[in-house]
Design a protein around this motif. Sequence first.
Motif, mmCIF file in Angstrom:
data_model
loop_
_atom_site.group_PDB
_atom_site.id
_atom_site.type_symbol
_atom_site.label_atom_id
_atom_site.label_comp_id
_atom_site.label_asym_id
_atom_site.label_seq_id
_atom_site.Cartn_x
_atom_site.Cartn_y
_atom_site.Cartn_z
ATOM 1 N N ARG A 37 4.171 -17.991 1.228
ATOM 2 C CA ARG A 37 5.198 -18.091 0.197
ATOM 3 C C ARG A 37 5.815 -16.733 -0.105
ATOM 4 N NH1 ARG A 37 1.328 -22.055 -2.226
ATOM 5 N NH2 ARG A 37 2.383 -24.039 -1.953
ATOM 6 N N MET A 38 5.012 -15.715 -0.063
ATOM 7 C CA MET A 38 5.527 -14.391 -0.402
ATOM 8 C C MET A 38 6.195 -13.694 0.783
ATOM 9 S SD MET A 38 2.854 -12.954 -3.193
ATOM 10 C CE MET A 38 3.989 -11.615 -3.561
ATOM 11 N N LEU A 39 5.720 -13.955 1.990
ATOM 12 C CA LEU A 39 6.249 -13.245 3.151
ATOM 13 C C LEU A 39 7.239 -14.071 3.963
ATOM 14 C CD1 LEU A 39 2.917 -11.559 4.308
ATOM 15 C CD2 LEU A 39 4.806 -10.507 3.026
ATOM 16 N N GLY A 40 7.091 -15.395 3.939
ATOM 17 C CA GLY A 40 8.045 -16.269 4.606
ATOM 18 C C GLY A 40 7.908 -16.343 6.117
ATOM 19 N N ASP A 41 6.898 -15.726 6.674
ATOM 20 C CA ASP A 41 6.710 -15.728 8.116
ATOM 21 C C ASP A 41 5.262 -16.117 8.412
ATOM 22 O OD1 ASP A 41 7.754 -14.618 10.927
ATOM 23 O OD2 ASP A 41 5.697 -13.912 10.625
ATOM 24 N N GLU A 42 5.082 -17.104 9.271
ATOM 25 C CA GLU A 42 3.751 -17.630 9.545
ATOM 26 C C GLU A 42 2.807 -16.566 10.116
ATOM 27 O OE1 GLU A 42 1.670 -21.125 12.257
ATOM 28 O OE2 GLU A 42 3.848 -21.129 11.987
ATOM 29 N N PHE A 43 3.289 -15.774 11.062
ATOM 30 C CA PHE A 43 2.431 -14.776 11.696
ATOM 31 C C PHE A 43 2.077 -13.649 10.722
ATOM 32 C CE2 PHE A 43 4.798 -16.744 15.232
ATOM 33 C CZ PHE A 43 3.714 -17.331 15.856
ATOM 34 N N GLU A 44 3.058 -13.218 9.930
ATOM 35 C CA GLU A 44 2.770 -12.192 8.926
ATOM 36 C C GLU A 44 1.791 -12.733 7.891
ATOM 37 O OE1 GLU A 44 6.160 -10.276 7.145
ATOM 38 O OE2 GLU A 44 7.217 -10.228 9.052
ATOM 39 N N ALA A 49 -3.431 -12.875 5.326
ATOM 40 C CA ALA A 49 -4.622 -13.626 4.898
ATOM 41 C C ALA A 49 -5.882 -12.963 5.458
ATOM 42 C CB ALA A 49 -4.527 -15.078 5.337
ATOM 43 N N GLN A 50 -5.836 -12.574 6.728
ATOM 44 C CA GLN A 50 -6.991 -11.894 7.319
ATOM 45 C C GLN A 50 -7.283 -10.579 6.600
ATOM 46 O OE1 GLN A 50 -6.252 -11.513 11.523
ATOM 47 N NE2 GLN A 50 -6.582 -13.685 11.907
ATOM 48 N N GLU A 51 -6.237 -9.838 6.302
ATOM 49 C CA GLU A 51 -6.394 -8.573 5.601
ATOM 50 C C GLU A 51 -6.962 -8.802 4.196
ATOM 51 O OE1 GLU A 51 -6.434 -4.493 4.969
ATOM 52 O OE2 GLU A 51 -6.149 -5.584 6.837
ATOM 53 N N THR A 52 -6.521 -9.873 3.553
ATOM 54 C CA THR A 52 -7.031 -10.207 2.222
ATOM 55 C C THR A 52 -8.539 -10.427 2.260
ATOM 56 O OG1 THR A 52 -4.932 -11.192 1.530
ATOM 57 C CG2 THR A 52 -6.923 -11.911 0.351
ATOM 58 N N THR A 71 -9.091 -16.572 -8.242
ATOM 59 C CA THR A 71 -8.093 -15.737 -8.921
ATOM 60 C C THR A 71 -8.167 -14.308 -8.397
ATOM 61 O OG1 THR A 71 -8.197 -17.113 -10.905
ATOM 62 C CG2 THR A 71 -7.307 -14.892 -11.174
ATOM 63 N N TRP A 72 -9.384 -13.795 -8.263
ATOM 64 C CA TRP A 72 -9.579 -12.449 -7.736
ATOM 65 C C TRP A 72 -9.052 -12.349 -6.307
ATOM 66 C CZ3 TRP A 72 -13.338 -10.492 -4.066
ATOM 67 C CH2 TRP A 72 -13.446 -9.096 -4.046
ATOM 68 N N LEU A 73 -9.363 -13.354 -5.493
ATOM 69 C CA LEU A 73 -8.944 -13.361 -4.094
ATOM 70 C C LEU A 73 -7.417 -13.437 -3.975
ATOM 71 C CD1 LEU A 73 -10.383 -13.363 -1.357
ATOM 72 C CD2 LEU A 73 -10.428 -15.856 -1.467
ATOM 73 N N LEU A 74 -6.786 -14.314 -4.757
ATOM 74 C CA LEU A 74 -5.326 -14.431 -4.710
ATOM 75 C C LEU A 74 -4.648 -13.175 -5.247
ATOM 76 C CD1 LEU A 74 -4.813 -18.177 -5.702
ATOM 77 C CD2 LEU A 74 -4.641 -17.155 -3.418
ATOM 78 N N SER A 75 -5.305 -12.475 -6.159
ATOM 79 C CA SER A 75 -4.763 -11.196 -6.651
ATOM 80 C C SER A 75 -4.711 -10.181 -5.512
ATOM 81 C CB SER A 75 -5.627 -10.641 -7.784
ATOM 82 O OG SER A 75 -5.628 -11.505 -8.874
ATOM 83 N N ILE A 76 -5.762 -10.131 -4.720
ATOM 84 C CA ILE A 76 -5.791 -9.227 -3.565
ATOM 85 C C ILE A 76 -4.652 -9.592 -2.607
ATOM 86 C CG2 ILE A 76 -7.113 -8.515 -1.526
ATOM 87 C CD1 ILE A 76 -9.671 -8.990 -3.227
ATOM 88 N N ALA A 77 -4.491 -10.880 -2.345
ATOM 89 C CA ALA A 77 -3.433 -11.345 -1.440
ATOM 90 C C ALA A 77 -2.052 -10.984 -1.983
ATOM 91 C CB ALA A 77 -3.553 -12.848 -1.215
ATOM 92 N N ALA A 78 -1.829 -11.219 -3.277
ATOM 93 C CA ALA A 78 -0.523 -10.926 -3.879
ATOM 94 C C ALA A 78 -0.203 -9.439 -3.792
ATOM 95 C CB ALA A 78 -0.497 -11.401 -5.331
ATOM 96 N N CYS A 81 0.707 -8.511 -0.205
ATOM 97 C CA CYS A 81 2.042 -8.992 0.171
ATOM 98 C C CYS A 81 3.147 -8.185 -0.506
ATOM 99 C CB CYS A 81 2.181 -10.474 -0.162
ATOM 100 S SG CYS A 81 1.151 -11.531 0.883
ATOM 101 N N ILE A 82 2.932 -7.822 -1.762
ATOM 102 C CA ILE A 82 3.909 -6.968 -2.451
ATOM 103 C C ILE A 82 4.039 -5.632 -1.720
ATOM 104 C CG2 ILE A 82 4.314 -5.619 -4.557
ATOM 105 C CD1 ILE A 82 3.113 -8.031 -6.112
ATOM 106 N N ASP A 83 2.912 -5.047 -1.347
ATOM 107 C CA ASP A 83 2.945 -3.783 -0.601
ATOM 108 C C ASP A 83 3.688 -3.929 0.721
ATOM 109 O OD1 ASP A 83 1.533 -2.554 -2.635
ATOM 110 O OD2 ASP A 83 -0.402 -2.631 -1.580
ATOM 111 N N GLN A 84 3.449 -5.035 1.415
ATOM 112 C CA GLN A 84 4.128 -5.257 2.693
ATOM 113 C C GLN A 84 5.636 -5.358 2.491
ATOM 114 O OE1 GLN A 84 1.339 -4.248 4.355
ATOM 115 N NE2 GLN A 84 2.436 -5.309 5.954
ATOM 116 N N GLN A 85 6.057 -6.041 1.443
ATOM 117 C CA GLN A 85 7.488 -6.172 1.174
ATOM 118 C C GLN A 85 8.107 -4.827 0.812
ATOM 119 O OE1 GLN A 85 9.506 -8.663 1.760
ATOM 120 N NE2 GLN A 85 7.744 -9.721 2.615
#
Length: 197
Positions: A37-44, A49-52, A71-78, A81-85
């Motif tokens: 949802r945040m990156l819009g690309d399946e491979f990214e 997700a792996q990095e998370t 919640t903690w895990l999704l925070s790491i993911a968010a 993804c923000i950093d990647q953007q």
Amino acid sequence: MSNPETEWLQRSLQGDEDAFACLVERYQNPVFNLCYRMLGDEFEAEDAAQETFWRAYQHLQRYDPQRSFITWLLSIAAHYCIDQQRKKHMPILAIDDLLEETLPDQAPDPERKTSQTEEQTAMRKLLETLNAQDRAAIVLRYWYDFSEEEIARALNLSASAVKSRLFRSRQALAHQWQVEAAKTAGKERKQDESPAF
């Protein structure tokens, strides 16, 4: 958290990689979906997700058991993804499955499917206009039902900043939706008024 998850988490904290693999299996879909949802690309999203999970494993000792693990895990993911953007300096793509997630599954209806696809595309374009943190706040609130306090913790913001971001983002999205709807209606009117040959 249910008993197996609690047990997996406790064993993971003691270094049991198999127990952490059970947590990965349990939460891989929500983490991937957030990244997509945040990156819009399946491979990214797969890479994110792996990095998370890798970051979660590395920093598992920092996990606060008073807080929900997902919640903690999704925070790491968010955050990732923000950093990647930010690194890419490009807009975040929107959710492809927005309406499929919120509408009940119905019998095949080509007209509904076409309308659904058009609305998904419109929503994708609208969400591209939000900055990375606003986008993360909207996704966490409306697709993951995070409370404002959970979003604040996830994004390292104050609760009042989250409220402000959500309010501004909703207003901007609503305004932009109306503008796009008016443009679409105008184009359709022009096509209807065109002389037929």
